[in-house]
Design a protein around this motif. Structure first.
Motif, PDB file in Angstrom:
ATOM      1  N   PRO A 176      43.730  43.783  35.876  1.00  0.00           N
ATOM      2  CA  PRO A 176      42.330  43.434  36.117  1.00  0.00           C
ATOM      3  C   PRO A 176      41.415  44.181  35.152  1.00  0.00           C
ATOM      4  CG  PRO A 176      43.418  43.997  38.188  1.00  0.00           C
ATOM      5  CD  PRO A 176      44.368  44.335  37.063  1.00  0.00           C
ATOM      6  N   ASP A 181      43.374  30.392  37.086  1.00  0.00           N
ATOM      7  CA  ASP A 181      44.371  31.357  36.598  1.00  0.00           C
ATOM      8  C   ASP A 181      43.754  32.746  36.463  1.00  0.00           C
ATOM      9  OD1 ASP A 181      46.284  29.355  36.466  1.00  0.00           O
ATOM     10  OD2 ASP A 181      46.037  29.015  34.302  1.00  0.00           O
ATOM     11  N   LEU A 182      42.510  32.816  35.952  1.00  0.00           N
ATOM     12  CA  LEU A 182      41.839  34.108  35.789  1.00  0.00           C
ATOM     13  C   LEU A 182      41.596  34.774  37.144  1.00  0.00           C
ATOM     14  CD1 LEU A 182      40.453  36.184  33.921  1.00  0.00           C
ATOM     15  CD2 LEU A 182      38.336  34.860  34.227  1.00  0.00           C
ATOM     16  N   ASP A 183      41.127  34.012  38.127  1.00  0.00           N
ATOM     17  CA  ASP A 183      40.878  34.582  39.455  1.00  0.00           C
ATOM     18  C   ASP A 183      42.174  35.086  40.089  1.00  0.00           C
ATOM     19  OD1 ASP A 183      38.194  33.937  39.160  1.00  0.00           O
ATOM     20  OD2 ASP A 183      38.301  32.151  40.425  1.00  0.00           O
ATOM     21  N   ARG A 184      43.225  34.313  39.944  1.00  0.00           N
ATOM     22  CA  ARG A 184      44.526  34.718  40.492  1.00  0.00           C
ATOM     23  C   ARG A 184      45.012  35.989  39.791  1.00  0.00           C
ATOM     24  NH1 ARG A 184      45.928  30.187  41.473  1.00  0.00           N
ATOM     25  NH2 ARG A 184      46.498  29.373  39.464  1.00  0.00           N
ATOM     26  N   GLN A 185      44.880  36.032  38.480  1.00  0.00           N
ATOM     27  CA  GLN A 185      45.317  37.195  37.690  1.00  0.00           C
ATOM     28  C   GLN A 185      44.515  38.450  38.047  1.00  0.00           C
ATOM     29  OE1 GLN A 185      45.229  36.660  33.342  1.00  0.00           O
ATOM     30  NE2 GLN A 185      44.230  38.639  33.213  1.00  0.00           N
ATOM     31  N   ASP A 186      43.199  38.310  38.205  1.00  0.00           N
ATOM     32  CA  ASP A 186      42.342  39.473  38.457  1.00  0.00           C
ATOM     33  C   ASP A 186      42.304  39.881  39.923  1.00  0.00           C
ATOM     34  OD1 ASP A 186      41.806  39.621  35.772  1.00  0.00           O
ATOM     35  OD2 ASP A 186      39.780  38.791  35.911  1.00  0.00           O
ATOM     36  N   GLY A 187      42.725  38.996  40.822  1.00  0.00           N
ATOM     37  CA  GLY A 187      42.766  39.331  42.243  1.00  0.00           C
ATOM     38  C   GLY A 187      41.449  39.130  42.975  1.00  0.00           C
TER      39      GLY A 187
END
Length: 134
Positions: A2, A38-44
């Motif tokens: 993140p 994908d970004l939201d999933r990656q960053d939590g």
């Protein structure tokens, strides 16, 4: 990993609405649990913006697209503990939703578009007026 961020106090007063910007058309109808990027999933967390941040965010991160959508979300629908206000990369007060949103949270959706011949036009110019951002 993140992005490096620092939690800050929420703004006072809190905005009535926060916004999700997406280059993809939202599902119709909006589902109970919105599909995470994908970004939201990656960053939590779900990356959101306040109304005044949208022109800045779109000029920085959506400069290469000719169309995007903004979902207007009622901030009071979320548990205050699930929304963290972060200072990230020099931007003060970015709202991040640790959880998800869905149909019950979406007040409205609007698309914004610029034509190929106006790709040099900044999104901040396209977004002026219209009253969608409150």
């Amino acid at each position: 990993m993140p992005p490096i961020s620092t939690k800050i106090a929420p703004p006072s007063p809190l905005p009535e609405f926060v916004y999700k910007i997406t280059p993809d058309a939202p599902p119709d109808p909006i589902p109970e649990a919105y599909p995470l990027s994908d970004l939201d999933r990656q960053d939590g967390f779900v990356h959101l913006s306040t109304s005044w941040q949208i022109p800045i965010t779109t000029d920085l991160f959506f400069k290469d697209v000719t169309k995007f959508y903004i979902l207007k979300l009622r901030l009071s629908n979320f548990d205050p503990a699930s929304v963290k206000w972060d200072e990230a990369e020099g931007t003060n007060g970015c709202p991040h939703l640790y959880g998800n949103f869905g149909a019950k949270d979406v007040v409205s959706v609007k698309s914004f578009e610029r034509h190929a011949e106006t790709e040099t036009q900044k999104w901040s110019e396209v977004l002026r007026g219209g009253g969608f951002l409150a």
